[in-house]
Design a protein around this motif. Structure first.
Motif, short mmCIF file in Angstrom:
data_model
loop_
_atom_site.label_atom_id
_atom_site.label_comp_id
_atom_site.label_asym_id
_atom_site.label_seq_id
_atom_site.Cartn_x
_atom_site.Cartn_y
_atom_site.Cartn_z
N UNK A 153 0.85 -1.19 0.00
CA UNK A 153 0.00 0.00 0.00
C UNK A 153 0.88 1.24 0.00
N UNK A 154 0.47 2.23 -0.78
CA UNK A 154 1.20 3.50 -0.75
C UNK A 154 0.29 4.55 -0.16
N UNK A 155 0.86 5.32 0.78
CA UNK A 155 0.12 6.46 1.31
C UNK A 155 0.80 7.72 0.80
N UNK A 195 -7.35 4.12 -4.22
CA UNK A 195 -7.49 3.56 -5.55
C UNK A 195 -6.34 2.62 -5.84
N UNK A 196 -6.15 2.31 -7.10
CA UNK A 196 -5.03 1.45 -7.48
C UNK A 196 -3.87 2.35 -7.92
N UNK A 197 -2.83 1.74 -8.51
CA UNK A 197 -1.64 2.53 -8.82
C UNK A 197 -1.90 3.64 -9.83
N UNK A 232 5.38 10.54 -6.63
CA UNK A 232 4.97 9.35 -7.34
C UNK A 232 6.18 8.54 -7.81
N UNK A 233 7.37 9.20 -7.90
CA UNK A 233 8.49 8.56 -8.60
C UNK A 233 8.91 7.23 -7.99
N UNK A 253 -2.33 -0.81 -3.82
CA UNK A 253 -3.32 0.23 -3.53
C UNK A 253 -2.61 1.54 -3.24
N UNK A 254 -3.26 2.62 -3.57
CA UNK A 254 -2.75 3.96 -3.27
C UNK A 254 -3.82 4.72 -2.49
#
Lengths: 436, 254
Positions: free
Chosen positions: B30-32, B228-230, B205-206, B215-216
């Motif tokens: 997961x990315x926050x 959402x997704x990537x 984002x890089x 997931x983002x």
């Protein structure tokens, strides 16, 4: 206040039983000083944090000569320092040098070891006469005078010119406080000839559960281009108190390197005097006190720059936990002739408990204009960020604290250049920090 | 793996997190993301157990355990790993000894014997190759005099050694040039396993070009305002955070 009559009687008895002309003169002068000034009190500026006179509410006595017993030998075994097989091991028992307990392993061409009285009757008489008691002109207080009033059973070491002594000298001080409160007053004079190299370590052990007070004076003369390393390890019981003076006179371009490590003990006062009697000397003084319980350690340094071009650097560190007290008082004197003096001093401290206390007192007295001198002092806590980081990797808080304390101590321990001694102190520190 | 339910948290009396909900399953990444000051690092600190952060409401379950009840060190030993945004320099503590202590503390917690010197060395060698870190860094004091990139690589190396169930990477990409970023990201990718979860906290984002998240989430003013997704990350890169934050701020003003 201590029993003055006891010391008077003992003094007269000693002057009669050991009527050496040189010694009786020095003793007499100093006993007069002692009788006049008594023991130092908090009212004296140099003693403002260390109340040794309070210790003498108890009646201290000199211990009688005693037979060498298995008990003594096994106690001695407990304080022998790593690498002792290759060291010259010299033992003081109750403040008197004991040739029979000692082992001199270096040949006489490298190291001369004599009881002080014998040295006075030898070809070294002129040397002893010239250098013994020089510390009295720098320290005029009663406790120092008390040692000098009773010079007897002292030690004389002589390192001949150009000798790079391969084996260090370890001095073990045993005090037997099994039957009485014991006052031990070791005295030694060490003469390091030009271009010689000499390494010395001292440590202390009190036997028995009465109080012991060691009141030591050591004078070291370091001749031109000679190199001296001096290490003091203090890790005795809470009933073991100490005042000791190490008085070092440096001649031209000599080099002195000292480390004083204090762990456990009662009330301890360390005087370290450096007298720059010629130009171009280099001096490094380090101290590390890791204190807890009620241990009180007062490190007092004095560097008297009398001649030009001397460099000195001091770094004293301490950690005070529980109700312990750590004091660093560093005095630097730069005399009018001592141009181009470089003198640096730093004291770094960590306070771990609200009951503990830390005092740091730099004193710079500068009478020359072309000098570089600095001093600095910090008192803080363990680094919270570092603790958090270590704990976030799964290291429990107590262990993380020990790791950080080790790290704090590391740069002083690194200054112990004698490898077996460094290993020995690492082990002592490890045990000291882990068993709390 | 990790279940965050309605977490509110204060720092110095000011509410920073205002009701965060997040479910991370084993193996998920997961990315926050979020603008500065949105609470991203606070969330990382709250999960790691930093003491200045006070959780006022909500709960966090980590492998079924109440995470907030655990001490900092127990969270780590349970398998939670935080890669610091600003790794601390600790002069006088050797990196190798420190990692050895950490590995063995975790083993002790799991009821395992400490690693002997040979096995530890073998493990070190293996992981060093994996994250491209040299022996010379590891024989120095922890992070002392390390460059920004070296510090981040050291974090990933520690992650490799501690083999966590959940790794939280707090702005691991910040301050890295493109080469360092690539090395660090490669290391992280090699540490992806079907049951290890990763929570990437990042402003840009890089990093997600190198590490593909499942997931983002967008964190704003202490709440997750969009998930959402990537592709969401790409959209953010293109349009900036404003396209989300403006609509939030407008609806708040209505």
């Amino acid at each position: 206040m201590t029993n003055v009559n006891y010391f008077k009687d003992q003094f007269s008895a000693l002057q009669t039983s050991d009527p050496n002309e040189l010694l009786t003169g020095i003793r007499k002068e100093n006993f007069d000083t002692f009788s006049r000034s008594g023991l130092p009190t908090l009212r004296q500026e140099e003693w403002k944090y260390t109340n040794i006179s309070s210790l003498f509410d108890k009646d201290y006595e000199f211990a009688a000569d005693q037979e060498i017993s298995p008990y003594l030998l096994s106690s001695l075994e407990e304080i022998r320092i790593n690498g002792h097989q290759n060291a010259n091991e010299l033992v003081f028992l109750n403040g008197r040098y004991s040739p029979s307990l000692s082992a001199v392993r270096s040949p006489e061409s490298q190291l001369v070891v004599l009881p002080l009285e014998e040295a006075i009757d030898s070809k070294y008489k002129a040397l002893v006469a010239m250098h013994l008691g020089q510390s009295s002109s720098y320290i005029k207080d009663g406790i120092h005078a008390l040692n000098t009033s009773f010079i007897h059973g002292g030690l004389f070491l002589y390192i001949p010119k150009g000798q790079q002594l391969l084996h260090p000298v370890y001095i073990y001080h045993l005090s037997d406080a099994g039957q009485q409160h014991t006052l031990s007053q070791p005295r030694s004079l060490i003469y390091v000839e030009a271009q010689a190299k000499f390494q010395l370590a001292e440590t202390y052990k009190t036997l028995g559960t009465c109080e012991s007070f060691t009141n030591e004076v050591m004078e070291i003369v370091v001749e031109a281009d000679a190199f001296v390393e001096y290490y003091k390890i203090q890790n005795d019981g809470p009933n073991a108190h100490q005042t000791n003076t190490t008085h070092i006179r440096q001649m031209e371009k000599s080099h002195v390197h000292t480390v004083v490590l204090s762990l456990n003990g009662g009330m301890v006062r360390n005087n370290l005097n450096l007298v720059m009697d010629a130009r171009g000397n280099e001096t490094h003084l380090y101290g590390l006190s890791l204190l807890r319980g009620k241990t009180h350690v007062d490190n007092h340094t004095m560097i008297d720059n009398k001649m030009p071009d001397c460099y000195s650097n001091q770094l004293y560190k301490s950690v005070a936990d529980d109700a312990s007290t750590s004091i660093f008082s560093g005095r630097i004197i730069v005399q009018p002739d001592a141009q181009k003096t470089n003198a640096y001093q730093s004291s770094k401290n960590i306070l771990l408990s609200e009951q503990a206390s830390i005092n740091a007192k730099p004193q710079l007295e500068i009478f020359a204009d072309d000098v570089k001198c600095s001093h600095g002092c910090t008192v803080g806590q363990l680094d919270e960020e570092a603790l958090y980081y270590l704990r976030a990797r799964g290291i429990p808080k107590e262990k993380a604290e020990v790791l950080l304390l080790h790290a704090f101590a590391a740069d002083i321990v690194d200054q112990i250049k004698l490898e077996p001694l460094q290993k020995y102190t690492e082990k002592l520190i490890y045990e000291h920090l882990t068993v709390s | 793996m990790l279940s965050i339910k309605n977490i509110h948290a204060n720092v110095e009396g000011k509410e920073i997190l205002k009701g965060i909900n997040l479910e991370i399953k084993p193996g998920e990444v997961h990315a926050i993301m979020g603008p500065n000051g949105s609470g991203k690092s606070t969330l990382a600190s709250v999960l790691a157990g930093r003491e200045e952060y006070e959780v006022t409401e909500g709960e966090v379950l980590f492998s079924g355990k109440d995470l907030l009840e655990l001490s900092i060190e127990d969270r780590a030993r349970e398998g939670l790993f935080l890669a610091f945004q600003y790794p601390v320099e600790i002069p006088g503590v050797s990196t190798t000894n420190f990692i050895k202590a950490a590995v063995n503390e975790k083993r002790k917690y799991q009821g395992l014997e400490p690693l002997d010197a040979v096995s530890f060395l073998k493990m070190m060698k293996e992981k060093m190759a994996m994250v491209e870190i040299g022996q010379s860094l590891l024989s120095r004091s922890i992070n002392e005099g390390f460059s920004g990139g070296e510090k981040k690589r050291n974090e990933i190396f520690q992650m490799a050694m501690l083999e966590p169930k959940l790794a939280i990477l707090d702005e691991t990409d910040s301050g890295l040039d493109i080469d360092a970023l690539r090395i660090v990201a490669n290391g992280i990718n090699k540490l992806r396993t079907p049951d290890r979860s990763i929570l990437l906290i990042t402003h840009y984002q890089r990093l997600l070009d190198y590490i593909q998240p499942d997931y983002v989430h967008v964190l704003y003013k202490g709440r997750i305002v969009k998930s959402g997704t990537k592709e969401l990350a790409l959209e953010l890169e293109e349009k900036g955070y404003d396209f989300i934050t403006e609509s939030i701020d407008q609806s708040a003003n209505v």
